[in-house]
Motif scaffolding. Structure first.
Motif, PDB file in Angstrom:
ATOM      1  N   ILE A  88       0.850  -1.189   0.000  1.00  0.00           N
ATOM      2  CA  ILE A  88       0.000   0.000   0.000  1.00  0.00           C
ATOM      3  C   ILE A  88       0.885   1.238   0.000  1.00  0.00           C
ATOM      4  O   ILE A  88       1.765   1.379   0.849  1.00  0.00           O
ATOM      5  CB  ILE A  88      -0.938   0.002   1.223  1.00  0.00           C
ATOM      6  CG1 ILE A  88      -1.913  -1.183   1.131  1.00  0.00           C
ATOM      7  CG2 ILE A  88      -1.708   1.317   1.326  1.00  0.00           C
ATOM      8  CD1 ILE A  88      -2.812  -1.345   2.329  1.00  0.00           C
ATOM      9  N   PRO A  89       0.681   2.157  -0.949  1.00  0.00           N
ATOM     10  CA  PRO A  89       1.564   3.322  -1.078  1.00  0.00           C
ATOM     11  C   PRO A  89       1.302   4.382  -0.005  1.00  0.00           C
ATOM     12  O   PRO A  89       0.293   5.076  -0.032  1.00  0.00           O
ATOM     13  CB  PRO A  89       1.237   3.862  -2.475  1.00  0.00           C
ATOM     14  CG  PRO A  89      -0.173   3.425  -2.727  1.00  0.00           C
ATOM     15  CD  PRO A  89      -0.345   2.115  -2.017  1.00  0.00           C
ATOM     16  N   LEU A  90       2.204   4.484   0.922  1.00  0.00           N
ATOM     17  CA  LEU A  90       2.104   5.435   2.035  1.00  0.00           C
ATOM     18  C   LEU A  90       3.364   6.294   2.036  1.00  0.00           C
ATOM     19  O   LEU A  90       4.482   5.760   2.009  1.00  0.00           O
ATOM     20  CB  LEU A  90       1.983   4.655   3.345  1.00  0.00           C
ATOM     21  CG  LEU A  90       1.491   5.376   4.591  1.00  0.00           C
ATOM     22  CD1 LEU A  90       0.051   5.844   4.411  1.00  0.00           C
ATOM     23  CD2 LEU A  90       1.598   4.465   5.805  1.00  0.00           C
ATOM     24  N   VAL A  91       3.193   7.610   2.047  1.00  0.00           N
ATOM     25  CA  VAL A  91       4.336   8.528   2.031  1.00  0.00           C
ATOM     26  C   VAL A  91       4.438   9.209   3.398  1.00  0.00           C
ATOM     27  O   VAL A  91       3.544   9.963   3.790  1.00  0.00           O
ATOM     28  CB  VAL A  91       4.195   9.578   0.916  1.00  0.00           C
ATOM     29  CG1 VAL A  91       5.352  10.571   0.965  1.00  0.00           C
ATOM     30  CG2 VAL A  91       4.134   8.895  -0.448  1.00  0.00           C
ATOM     31  N   VAL A  92       5.507   8.936   4.114  1.00  0.00           N
ATOM     32  CA  VAL A  92       5.716   9.478   5.456  1.00  0.00           C
ATOM     33  C   VAL A  92       6.588  10.724   5.352  1.00  0.00           C
ATOM     34  O   VAL A  92       7.731  10.661   4.878  1.00  0.00           O
ATOM     35  CB  VAL A  92       6.384   8.436   6.371  1.00  0.00           C
ATOM     36  CG1 VAL A  92       6.665   9.039   7.746  1.00  0.00           C
ATOM     37  CG2 VAL A  92       5.505   7.198   6.494  1.00  0.00           C
ATOM     38  N   LEU A  93       6.056  11.846   5.793  1.00  0.00           N
ATOM     39  CA  LEU A  93       6.788  13.118   5.809  1.00  0.00           C
ATOM     40  C   LEU A  93       7.012  13.501   7.264  1.00  0.00           C
ATOM     41  O   LEU A  93       6.086  13.948   7.945  1.00  0.00           O
ATOM     42  CB  LEU A  93       5.983  14.198   5.087  1.00  0.00           C
ATOM     43  CG  LEU A  93       5.564  13.896   3.646  1.00  0.00           C
ATOM     44  CD1 LEU A  93       4.674  15.017   3.101  1.00  0.00           C
ATOM     45  CD2 LEU A  93       6.784  13.706   2.743  1.00  0.00           C
ATOM     46  N   SER A  94       8.221  13.317   7.750  1.00  0.00           N
ATOM     47  CA  SER A  94       8.511  13.607   9.157  1.00  0.00           C
ATOM     48  C   SER A  94       9.412  14.826   9.267  1.00  0.00           C
ATOM     49  O   SER A  94      10.455  14.920   8.613  1.00  0.00           O
ATOM     50  CB  SER A  94       9.182  12.408   9.827  1.00  0.00           C
ATOM     51  OG  SER A  94      10.400  12.073   9.200  1.00  0.00           O
ATOM     52  N   ALA A  95       8.996  15.764  10.093  1.00  0.00           N
ATOM     53  CA  ALA A  95       9.847  16.917  10.381  1.00  0.00           C
ATOM     54  C   ALA A  95      10.930  16.498  11.377  1.00  0.00           C
ATOM     55  O   ALA A  95      10.717  15.613  12.200  1.00  0.00           O
ATOM     56  CB  ALA A  95       9.014  18.055  10.948  1.00  0.00           C
ATOM     57  N   ASP A  96      12.083  17.148  11.295  1.00  0.00           N
ATOM     58  CA  ASP A  96      13.201  16.783  12.162  1.00  0.00           C
ATOM     59  C   ASP A  96      13.959  18.029  12.589  1.00  0.00           C
ATOM     60  O   ASP A  96      13.816  19.102  11.976  1.00  0.00           O
ATOM     61  CB  ASP A  96      14.138  15.822  11.421  1.00  0.00           C
ATOM     62  CG  ASP A  96      15.023  15.008  12.363  1.00  0.00           C
ATOM     63  OD1 ASP A  96      14.924  15.201  13.597  1.00  0.00           O
ATOM     64  OD2 ASP A  96      15.807  14.187  11.870  1.00  0.00           O
ATOM     65  N   ARG A  97      14.741  17.895  13.634  1.00  0.00           N
ATOM     66  CA  ARG A  97      15.654  18.957  14.053  1.00  0.00           C
ATOM     67  C   ARG A  97      16.833  19.027  13.071  1.00  0.00           C
ATOM     68  O   ARG A  97      17.139  18.048  12.379  1.00  0.00           O
ATOM     69  CB  ARG A  97      16.211  18.668  15.448  1.00  0.00           C
ATOM     70  CG  ARG A  97      15.222  18.675  16.611  1.00  0.00           C
ATOM     71  CD  ARG A  97      14.559  20.011  16.774  1.00  0.00           C
ATOM     72  NE  ARG A  97      14.067  20.255  18.124  1.00  0.00           N
ATOM     73  CZ  ARG A  97      12.806  20.106  18.513  1.00  0.00           C
ATOM     74  NH1 ARG A  97      11.911  19.664  17.648  1.00  0.00           N
ATOM     75  NH2 ARG A  97      12.433  20.412  19.733  1.00  0.00           N
ATOM     76  N   PRO A  98      17.506  20.183  13.015  1.00  0.00           N
ATOM     77  CA  PRO A  98      18.751  20.244  12.243  1.00  0.00           C
ATOM     78  C   PRO A  98      19.779  19.273  12.814  1.00  0.00           C
ATOM     79  O   PRO A  98      19.723  18.915  14.002  1.00  0.00           O
ATOM     80  CB  PRO A  98      19.213  21.696  12.422  1.00  0.00           C
ATOM     81  CG  PRO A  98      17.982  22.443  12.808  1.00  0.00           C
ATOM     82  CD  PRO A  98      17.141  21.488  13.582  1.00  0.00           C
ATOM     83  N   LYS A  99      20.703  18.843  11.993  1.00  0.00           N
ATOM     84  CA  LYS A  99      21.653  17.807  12.377  1.00  0.00           C
ATOM     85  C   LYS A  99      22.451  18.169  13.625  1.00  0.00           C
ATOM     86  O   LYS A  99      22.720  17.312  14.476  1.00  0.00           O
ATOM     87  CB  LYS A  99      22.612  17.552  11.209  1.00  0.00           C
ATOM     88  CG  LYS A  99      23.526  16.361  11.396  1.00  0.00           C
ATOM     89  CD  LYS A  99      24.331  16.113  10.128  1.00  0.00           C
ATOM     90  CE  LYS A  99      25.231  14.898  10.295  1.00  0.00           C
ATOM     91  NZ  LYS A  99      26.012  14.637   9.053  1.00  0.00           N
TER      92      LYS A  99
ATOM     93  N   LYS B 292       6.331   0.729  -6.890  1.00  0.00           N
ATOM     94  CA  LYS B 292       6.403  -0.534  -6.156  1.00  0.00           C
ATOM     95  C   LYS B 292       5.256  -0.714  -5.168  1.00  0.00           C
ATOM     96  O   LYS B 292       5.169  -1.745  -4.500  1.00  0.00           O
ATOM     97  CB  LYS B 292       7.747  -0.644  -5.435  1.00  0.00           C
ATOM     98  CG  LYS B 292       8.930  -0.720  -6.387  1.00  0.00           C
ATOM     99  CD  LYS B 292      10.210  -1.041  -5.655  1.00  0.00           C
ATOM    100  CE  LYS B 292      11.368  -1.229  -6.615  1.00  0.00           C
ATOM    101  NZ  LYS B 292      12.635  -1.576  -5.901  1.00  0.00           N
ATOM    102  N   GLN B 293       4.390   0.298  -5.060  1.00  0.00           N
ATOM    103  CA  GLN B 293       3.215   0.205  -4.194  1.00  0.00           C
ATOM    104  C   GLN B 293       3.596  -0.170  -2.759  1.00  0.00           C
ATOM    105  O   GLN B 293       3.387  -1.295  -2.300  1.00  0.00           O
ATOM    106  CB  GLN B 293       2.211  -0.794  -4.763  1.00  0.00           C
ATOM    107  CG  GLN B 293       1.564  -0.345  -6.068  1.00  0.00           C
ATOM    108  CD  GLN B 293       0.587   0.809  -5.878  1.00  0.00           C
ATOM    109  OE1 GLN B 293      -0.506   0.635  -5.367  1.00  0.00           O
ATOM    110  NE2 GLN B 293       0.988   2.003  -6.295  1.00  0.00           N
ATOM    111  N   GLY B 294       4.125   0.800  -2.038  1.00  0.00           N
ATOM    112  CA  GLY B 294       4.511   0.555  -0.659  1.00  0.00           C
ATOM    113  C   GLY B 294       4.912   1.841   0.029  1.00  0.00           C
ATOM    114  O   GLY B 294       4.822   2.936  -0.545  1.00  0.00           O
ATOM    115  N   PRO B 295       5.371   1.741   1.283  1.00  0.00           N
ATOM    116  CA  PRO B 295       5.685   2.933   2.068  1.00  0.00           C
ATOM    117  C   PRO B 295       7.091   3.473   1.786  1.00  0.00           C
ATOM    118  O   PRO B 295       8.025   2.707   1.533  1.00  0.00           O
ATOM    119  CB  PRO B 295       5.585   2.433   3.508  1.00  0.00           C
ATOM    120  CG  PRO B 295       6.015   0.996   3.421  1.00  0.00           C
ATOM    121  CD  PRO B 295       5.502   0.503   2.082  1.00  0.00           C
ATOM    122  N   VAL B 296       7.212   4.796   1.847  1.00  0.00           N
ATOM    123  CA  VAL B 296       8.511   5.459   1.773  1.00  0.00           C
ATOM    124  C   VAL B 296       8.570   6.524   2.868  1.00  0.00           C
ATOM    125  O   VAL B 296       7.539   6.990   3.354  1.00  0.00           O
ATOM    126  CB  VAL B 296       8.750   6.112   0.390  1.00  0.00           C
ATOM    127  CG1 VAL B 296       8.816   5.053  -0.697  1.00  0.00           C
ATOM    128  CG2 VAL B 296       7.681   7.151   0.071  1.00  0.00           C
TER     129      VAL B 296
END
Length: 585
Positions: A96-107, A187-191
């Motif tokens: 199942i195509p799921l797109v995860v957009l996660s915010a992060d702190r600077p390195k 590919k129909q999956g999560p990224v």
């Protein structure tokens, strides 16, 4: 239009729009504010606010499951991201195509004790198709340049170098975002796209700074290797016992022409499951009903020369045990991307769609081979159906009786979502209305997100959705009801047997304090107060007459979603089910 000031946020949002990601599920947070601002101020996107990230991810999965196109979830930094993991694993194994957009702190703020910060880089690496960590936009003050890139401290012409570096970072980010989304589509999956943002986070502008390049999906040629094709034809023509086993399959995926070809061949038996969404009078649904009572000799007789599988994962544990014990000579799996060696006899991974394979294959094979394979098992099937009905007519009110009644009650053209554990296994034992579209989270077979998935499915469906679930599954995912997007047509039926009823069916010491507490997990909770809190119309029944009467009006349109709770006797349910397989033998 209002845009986030941060160029990286603008880039992510523009590429999501360019690639047709319309449904965006947002959970509250500060670090993800640039994305939230951008998505919610763009009329192209349909945005949903869901506080609980685990529920949010399964809700998104339900949308993507129905639309078969990428859906995005957006969260803040820290442990919020980890709550996506169950749904990501389900998407990974269910394609199942799921797109995860996660915010992060600077390195430079990671690993120094800053708040709401974890190591987000590649956090889903074992259950993700593609993972990328984008680069932070650079700012033009000397201090910030030196902090992020100390190598510039002794270099002249910093501005010229900075401009070149900014361009390089922008190109890298554009390439990675394009690549990630393209992989999810292809590919129909999560990224997972991990996106670092520095403060300030809430600044906006009224024009875009960037115009990211859109890289189209480059679909590879799908074809069957000639040597594999020829080998399959030779084996097929020499075999009189062929079994086709269909796993999770989206409705209307297989052309009717090929179903009819398979149905006419006397050397083929086609086993389907509730989640296969394939129907033909000559096929064999209710697998466990057919094979559970078999003698050793009958099991040996059922052993196929060739096993062909397509679709997702199989529910029936009994068919897996049987085909591992009496292995086919060859197992072929048809799928564009992957093939599981479920029965430890995989011979060919046919990298094609079932329609493409059957179209090419049946042009090359002769007319159906003479065999008594199908007729033998059709006779067994007819006897099982007769005994099945005889059994229902004599058993007391129980889970078995409830599933028989409620599955018959579902109106035409409903989408049926079924939770895992007992619910899907009971459903497998009954014939269903062919107009129903049936889904279940069988990728990982967990109970954790069934309700959230069903609600996501309902939101994008033009037809009504019904969820059938057990009490533990429902209570486990009760935050799913904390959702402002529920359609009034949504229906839930909770089978409440006061615990994990499936454990009473499995081997173990029942009716002991240890079993009741740690396996069955007895409880006295009901759905009534949750329904009051979340504005569901609540009804409950505890016998067959009440159930039949209530079901007559349960699906009628109303001004709020409905939940029907059916209380069943836990001391009876397991005995009724176990005796069923003895009776139909």
């Amino acid at each position: 239009m209002i845009y986030p000031k941060i160029p990286l946020a603008q880039t992510v949002i523009q590429l999501c729009e360019a690639k047709g990601i319309k449904h965006i599920i947002l959970s509250p947070g500060s670090r993800n504010a640039p994305l939230t601002i951008g998505f919610t101020n763009n009329a192209y996107f349909k945005c949903y606010s869901i506080v609980d990230e685990r529920c949010a991810a399964f809700f998104a999965l339900g949308i993507a499951q129905q639309l078969q196109e990428p859906t995005a979830v957006v969260c803040t930094s820290g442990s919020a991201l980890l709550n996506y993991y169950p749904a990501i694993a389900e998407a990974f194994y269910s394609n199942i195509p799921l797109v995860v957009l996660s915010a992060d702190r600077p390195k430079h703020l990671i690993g120094v004790g800053d708040g709401q910060t974890i190591n987000q880089k590649n956090v889903f690496e074992n259950h993700i198709l593609y993972s990328t960590n984008l680069k932070l936009d650079l700012k033009e003050t000397d201090g910030e340049i030196e902090e992020e890139l100390p190598i510039f401290k002794n270099i002249e012409n910093k501005l010229e170098n900075l401009l070149g570096l900014k361009q390089g970072i922008q190109e890298f980010n554009e390439l990675e975002i394009n690549k990630a989304i393209n992989v999810s589509v292809l590919k129909q999956g999560p990224v997972h796209i991990n996106i670092p943002f520095d403060e300030p986070l809430y600044e906006t502008v009224d024009e875009l700074y960037v115009n990211p390049k859109v890289i189209e999906v480059d679909s590879p040629f799908i074809g069957i290797e000639p040597s594999v094709f020829d080998a399959c034809i030779e084996s097929w023509n020499a075999s009189s016992k062929k079994m086709i086993l269909v796993g999770v399959n989206y409705p209307n995926q297989i052309n009717e022409e090929w179903l009819n070809v398979l149905a006419k061949d006397e050397s083929i038996v086609v086993f389907t499951e509730t989640t296969s969404n394939l129907h033909h009078d000559s096929f064999f649904p209710s697998i466990d009903q057919i094979i559970a009572p078999l003698t050793i000799e009958e099991q040996q007789d059922l052993q196929p020369d060739i096993l062909i599988t397509f679709g997702g994962l199989i529910v029936s544990k009994k068919i897996k045990i049987l085909l591992r014990k009496y292995k086919p000579n060859q197992h072929w799996h048809i799928d564009k991307n992957k093939a599981n060696d479920t029965f430890f006899s995989l011979k060919h991974h046919i990298k094609s769609t079932p329609n493409q394979f059957f179209e090419a294959f049946f042009l090359k094979v002769p007319n159906a081979i003479k065999s008594n394979y199908k007729s033998t098992w059709s006779s067994v099937k007819a006897k099982r159906i007769h005994k099945h009905q005889d059994y229902i007519n004599q058993i007391p009110f129980s889970d078995f009786v409830v599933f028989n009644s409620l599955l018959k009650s579902i109106p035409n053209n409903y989408t049926l979502q079924v939770s895992n554990s007992s619910a899907i296994r009971y459903t497998q034992l009954f014939s269903l209305n062919n107009t129903l579209k049936v889904f279940c989270n069988r990728g990982t077979s967990g109970i954790d997100g069934s309700t959230s998935t069903a609600i996501g499915s309902a939101v994008v469906n033009t037809k009504p959705t019904l969820l059938i679930t057990g009490d533990l599954s429902f209570l486990y995912d009760s935050n799913a009801l904390w959702n402002n997007h529920l359609p009034k047509s949504f229906r839930i039926i909770v089978i409440n047997n006061q615990g994990g009823g499936i454990f009473r069916i499995l081997p173990g010491h029942k009716n002991t304090e240890n079993f009741d507490t740690y396996f069955e997990t007895n409880h006295n909770y009901t759905a009534e107060h949750l329904c009051k809190m979340y504005n569901f119309k609540y009804e409950c029944v505890s016998n067959g007459n009440e159930l039949d009467e209530t079901l007559q009006s349960f699906y009628v349109k109303g001004d709020q979603p409905k939940l029907l709770e059916v209380f069943t006797p836990k001391e009876v349910n397991d005995e009724v089910l176990l005796n069923y397989f003895k009776f139909i033998k």
